[in-house]
Design a protein around this motif. Structure first.
Motif, PDB file in Angstrom:
ATOM      1  N   UNK A   5      16.330  -2.223  18.393  1.00  0.00           N
ATOM      2  CA  UNK A   5      16.142  -0.937  17.743  1.00  0.00           C
ATOM      3  C   UNK A   5      16.913   0.120  18.518  1.00  0.00           C
ATOM      4  N   UNK A   6      17.270   1.186  17.832  1.00  0.00           N
ATOM      5  CA  UNK A   6      17.954   2.281  18.511  1.00  0.00           C
ATOM      6  C   UNK A   6      17.099   2.826  19.637  1.00  0.00           C
ATOM      7  N   UNK A   7      15.809   2.984  19.370  1.00  0.00           N
ATOM      8  CA  UNK A   7      14.899   3.533  20.372  1.00  0.00           C
ATOM      9  C   UNK A   7      14.870   2.663  21.623  1.00  0.00           C
ATOM     10  N   UNK A   8      14.779   1.372  21.446  1.00  0.00           N
ATOM     11  CA  UNK A   8      14.733   0.450  22.583  1.00  0.00           C
ATOM     12  C   UNK A   8      16.006   0.559  23.422  1.00  0.00           C
ATOM     13  N   UNK A  10      18.137   3.079  23.546  1.00  0.00           N
ATOM     14  CA  UNK A  10      18.220   4.396  24.184  1.00  0.00           C
ATOM     15  C   UNK A  10      17.298   4.481  25.394  1.00  0.00           C
ATOM     16  N   UNK A  11      16.126   3.872  25.301  1.00  0.00           N
ATOM     17  CA  UNK A  11      15.219   3.837  26.445  1.00  0.00           C
ATOM     18  C   UNK A  11      15.836   3.058  27.600  1.00  0.00           C
ATOM     19  N   UNK A  12      16.499   1.958  27.288  1.00  0.00           N
ATOM     20  CA  UNK A  12      17.156   1.138  28.302  1.00  0.00           C
ATOM     21  C   UNK A  12      18.274   1.931  28.980  1.00  0.00           C
ATOM     22  N   UNK A  13      19.053   2.625  28.174  1.00  0.00           N
ATOM     23  CA  UNK A  13      20.144   3.435  28.700  1.00  0.00           C
ATOM     24  C   UNK A  13      19.601   4.577  29.561  1.00  0.00           C
ATOM     25  N   UNK A  14      18.538   5.187  29.098  1.00  0.00           N
ATOM     26  CA  UNK A  14      17.914   6.269  29.842  1.00  0.00           C
ATOM     27  C   UNK A  14      17.395   5.792  31.199  1.00  0.00           C
ATOM     28  N   UNK A  15      16.846   4.587  31.233  1.00  0.00           N
ATOM     29  CA  UNK A  15      16.310   4.041  32.486  1.00  0.00           C
ATOM     30  C   UNK A  15      17.398   3.876  33.539  1.00  0.00           C
ATOM     31  N   UNK A  16      18.612   3.536  33.114  1.00  0.00           N
ATOM     32  CA  UNK A  16      19.715   3.364  34.060  1.00  0.00           C
ATOM     33  C   UNK A  16      20.005   4.688  34.771  1.00  0.00           C
ATOM     34  N   UNK A  17      19.879   5.781  34.059  1.00  0.00           N
ATOM     35  CA  UNK A  17      20.206   7.094  34.626  1.00  0.00           C
ATOM     36  C   UNK A  17      18.979   7.870  35.101  1.00  0.00           C
ATOM     37  N   UNK A  18      17.841   7.241  35.144  1.00  0.00           N
ATOM     38  CA  UNK A  18      16.606   7.914  35.519  1.00  0.00           C
ATOM     39  C   UNK A  18      16.667   8.512  36.927  1.00  0.00           C
ATOM     40  N   UNK A  19      17.316   7.833  37.851  1.00  0.00           N
ATOM     41  CA  UNK A  19      17.433   8.334  39.219  1.00  0.00           C
ATOM     42  C   UNK A  19      18.163   9.676  39.277  1.00  0.00           C
ATOM     43  N   UNK A  20      19.065   9.903  38.344  1.00  0.00           N
ATOM     44  CA  UNK A  20      19.840  11.146  38.342  1.00  0.00           C
ATOM     45  C   UNK A  20      18.946  12.365  38.143  1.00  0.00           C
ATOM     46  N   UNK A  21      17.814  12.196  37.501  1.00  0.00           N
ATOM     47  CA  UNK A  21      16.901  13.310  37.282  1.00  0.00           C
ATOM     48  C   UNK A  21      16.330  13.840  38.591  1.00  0.00           C
ATOM     49  N   UNK A  22      16.245  12.981  39.602  1.00  0.00           N
ATOM     50  CA  UNK A  22      15.679  13.364  40.900  1.00  0.00           C
ATOM     51  C   UNK A  22      16.747  13.911  41.844  1.00  0.00           C
ATOM     52  N   UNK A  41      27.021  -2.497  27.540  1.00  0.00           N
ATOM     53  CA  UNK A  41      26.433  -3.355  26.499  1.00  0.00           C
ATOM     54  C   UNK A  41      25.529  -2.535  25.580  1.00  0.00           C
ATOM     55  N   UNK A  42      24.750  -1.650  26.165  1.00  0.00           N
ATOM     56  CA  UNK A  42      23.840  -0.824  25.367  1.00  0.00           C
ATOM     57  C   UNK A  42      24.622   0.099  24.440  1.00  0.00           C
ATOM     58  N   UNK A  43      25.680   0.711  24.949  1.00  0.00           N
ATOM     59  CA  UNK A  43      26.503   1.581  24.105  1.00  0.00           C
ATOM     60  C   UNK A  43      27.157   0.796  22.976  1.00  0.00           C
ATOM     61  N   UNK A  44      27.585  -0.429  23.274  1.00  0.00           N
ATOM     62  CA  UNK A  44      28.191  -1.275  22.245  1.00  0.00           C
ATOM     63  C   UNK A  44      27.173  -1.597  21.147  1.00  0.00           C
ATOM     64  N   UNK A  45      25.947  -1.944  21.538  1.00  0.00           N
ATOM     65  CA  UNK A  45      24.894  -2.253  20.568  1.00  0.00           C
ATOM     66  C   UNK A  45      24.499  -1.020  19.762  1.00  0.00           C
ATOM     67  N   UNK A  46      24.417   0.122  20.438  1.00  0.00           N
ATOM     68  CA  UNK A  46      24.081   1.364  19.736  1.00  0.00           C
ATOM     69  C   UNK A  46      25.155   1.717  18.712  1.00  0.00           C
ATOM     70  N   UNK A  50      24.400   2.071  14.764  1.00  0.00           N
ATOM     71  CA  UNK A  50      24.704   3.320  14.059  1.00  0.00           C
ATOM     72  C   UNK A  50      25.612   3.034  12.866  1.00  0.00           C
ATOM     73  N   UNK A  51      26.586   2.143  13.052  1.00  0.00           N
ATOM     74  CA  UNK A  51      27.461   1.763  11.937  1.00  0.00           C
ATOM     75  C   UNK A  51      26.675   1.150  10.789  1.00  0.00           C
ATOM     76  N   UNK A  52      25.706   0.287  11.122  1.00  0.00           N
ATOM     77  CA  UNK A  52      24.873  -0.336  10.088  1.00  0.00           C
ATOM     78  C   UNK A  52      23.990   0.697   9.387  1.00  0.00           C
ATOM     79  N   UNK A  53      23.455   1.646  10.156  1.00  0.00           N
ATOM     80  CA  UNK A  53      22.638   2.709   9.550  1.00  0.00           C
ATOM     81  C   UNK A  53      23.473   3.584   8.619  1.00  0.00           C
TER      82      UNK A  53
END
Length: 103
Positions: A5-8, A10-22, A41-46, A50-53
């Motif tokens: 899912x897009x949400x899943x 995006x959450x995975x991508x967000x987790x990679x950059x979570x340290x940047x918030x601190x 990989x996440x950007x490729x899947x997203x 998006x193309x399918x949507x």
């Protein structure tokens, strides 16, 4: 196999950059190769999702337009038929299938 899912993603991508918030604005964030591959990989899947949507939305819009077009065509045909019936007035055509000729 879990459903993508897009949400899943995006959450995975967000987790990679979570340290940047601190981190402070002038600090450098370094990604290891695994994290960079995860981001790629996440950007490729997203992108694929998006193309399918976009395709699905396009199909739905075309379908709705087809329904409206059919309704419009039906209204026009009904109006034309009503006009033809009005123009015919009391004229009635009676078919002669019995072979009797009235001249």
């Amino acid at each position: 196999m879990t459903k993508s899912t897009l949400k899943l993603h995006l959450e995975k991508l967000s987790a990679v950059f979570q340290e940047a918030e601190k981190m402070k604005a002038d600090e450098t964030l370094v990604l290891d190769a695994l994290s960079a591959r995860t981001v790629a990989q996440t950007l490729k899947l997203l992108t694929k999702q998006v193309g399918l949507l976009e395709l699905e939305v396009s199909i739905l819009r075309d379908s709705e337009a087809g329904v409206r077009l059919a309704a419009t065509a039906e209204q026009l045909a009904t109006g034309e038929l009503a006009g033809m019936l009005d123009a015919a007035g009391a004229n009635v055509i009676r078919p002669n299938f019995g072979g009797n000729r009235h001249e």
